[in-house]
Design a protein around this motif. Sequence first.
Motif, PDB file in Angstrom:
ATOM      1  N   PRO A 108       3.655  -3.892   0.420  1.00 26.88           N
ATOM      2  CA  PRO A 108       2.199  -3.987   0.621  1.00 26.88           C
ATOM      3  C   PRO A 108       1.385  -3.661  -0.631  1.00 26.88           C
TER       4      PRO A 108
ATOM      5  N   GLU B 105       0.015  -3.557   6.672  1.00 26.44           N
ATOM      6  CA  GLU B 105      -1.093  -4.200   5.956  1.00 26.44           C
ATOM      7  C   GLU B 105      -2.244  -3.237   5.654  1.00 26.44           C
ATOM      8  N   GLY B 140      -8.690  -4.733   7.075  1.00 23.18           N
ATOM      9  CA  GLY B 140      -7.522  -4.781   7.958  1.00 23.18           C
ATOM     10  C   GLY B 140      -7.898  -4.673   9.423  1.00 23.18           C
TER      11      GLY B 140
END
Lengths: 215, 215
Positions: A108, B105, B140
């Motif tokens: 990530p 993420e 996100g």
Amino acid sequence: MKLYTYWRSSAAMRVRMALTLKALSCEMVPVHLARNGGEHRGAAHLARHPQGLVPVLDLDGGGLVIQSLAIIEYLEETYPDPPLLPADALGRARVRALAQAIACEIHPLQNLRVRQYLTGPLAMDDEALGRWNRHWVEDGLRSVERLLADAPETGRFCHGDTPTVADCCLVPQLYNARRFGCDLSGLDTILRIDAACQALPAVQAAAPERQSDAE
Amino acid sequence: MKLYTYWRSSAAMRVRMALTLKALSCEMVPVHLARNGGEHRGAAHLARHPQGLVPVLDLDGGGLVIQSLAIIEYLEETYPDPPLLPADALGRARVRALAQAIACEIHPLQNLRVRQYLTGPLAMDDEALGRWNRHWVEDGLRSVERLLADAPETGRFCHGDTPTVADCCLVPQLYNARRFGCDLSGLDTILRIDAACQALPAVQAAAPERQSDAE
């Protein structure tokens, strides 16, 4: 099945490896992350994946599956043979932890949208970006090396003598590490396992340079 | 069982939620990430977890499990009732994808070691660090909102009307979002689900401020 993929995406490569290791037939549909301002940000792809990421697995009976490790778990449950997870709960936990040590701790921090934010809003130059990429990959892979090197469960591959989900994460991360020019010294176990993986025709078929959209 | 934990670690909170939702008895052993130069970097903790991270689950019969989502999958396999994953493969894939949309993420970009690298080697000031944290959390969570808002599978919780692994990831991420002062406007589905979770005694028991090491 169709897989929306990009040749150099390591998340997509994880799923390609799972598909080829399971000898599953799947149409590869490239989504170009750099061309046309990023095809992943276009309406067609956002309809498949609201986060605009690859990979996406499009099932024959309808239904889309996103997130590489969720896709691989789905494939494992639906097409269990050959297995990519060990038979015992503790072994499965170890393999999933190795996969996540790469997918949650390393990847990530150096994927495309992070690199774009660092060089855009943060105005980072190429040299500093290179240091950033190498820092997280080298630091993360050293951690993974420690998880692998001392463990009796480590075999020819990350867990025993057949490839698992952990190997599906390790090989693409090594590809990235080489691309970023990382220092791989001391990663003896990782390099030995990577070489064992690269010897498999299924792994070769999933490699970035073997994809139709490779440049 | 023992869980090595830190009150404010959102990865540890995910596992605490899974334990309390399953009504499992587990001793909590705090590992202080800020005190003594970081107890997670001490020899005692590195022997448990070579990456020096929390959480770590220490099993009664011996054996250590690391990585929050691997720990929760282990708990799910070993103590299946009540389930934290749906019964169908496609539902499980959706829940795992939601969990990973947060764990892969969002969270990796604003955890402690990344913040320390940004303020140390990259000399980022507090204001810029705040912008960095908020950027990734807001971006996100907007993606997760899109995944939840339009899906018929979304119920009282992220998937249907009982909590799943996805909720175990969402609630700690919301805690972080509030801590970082993020803009939560437009996250109607997420905020509604978070409120439904917060109403459960099991979720309350896993909250940071309810832990013995809370400050």
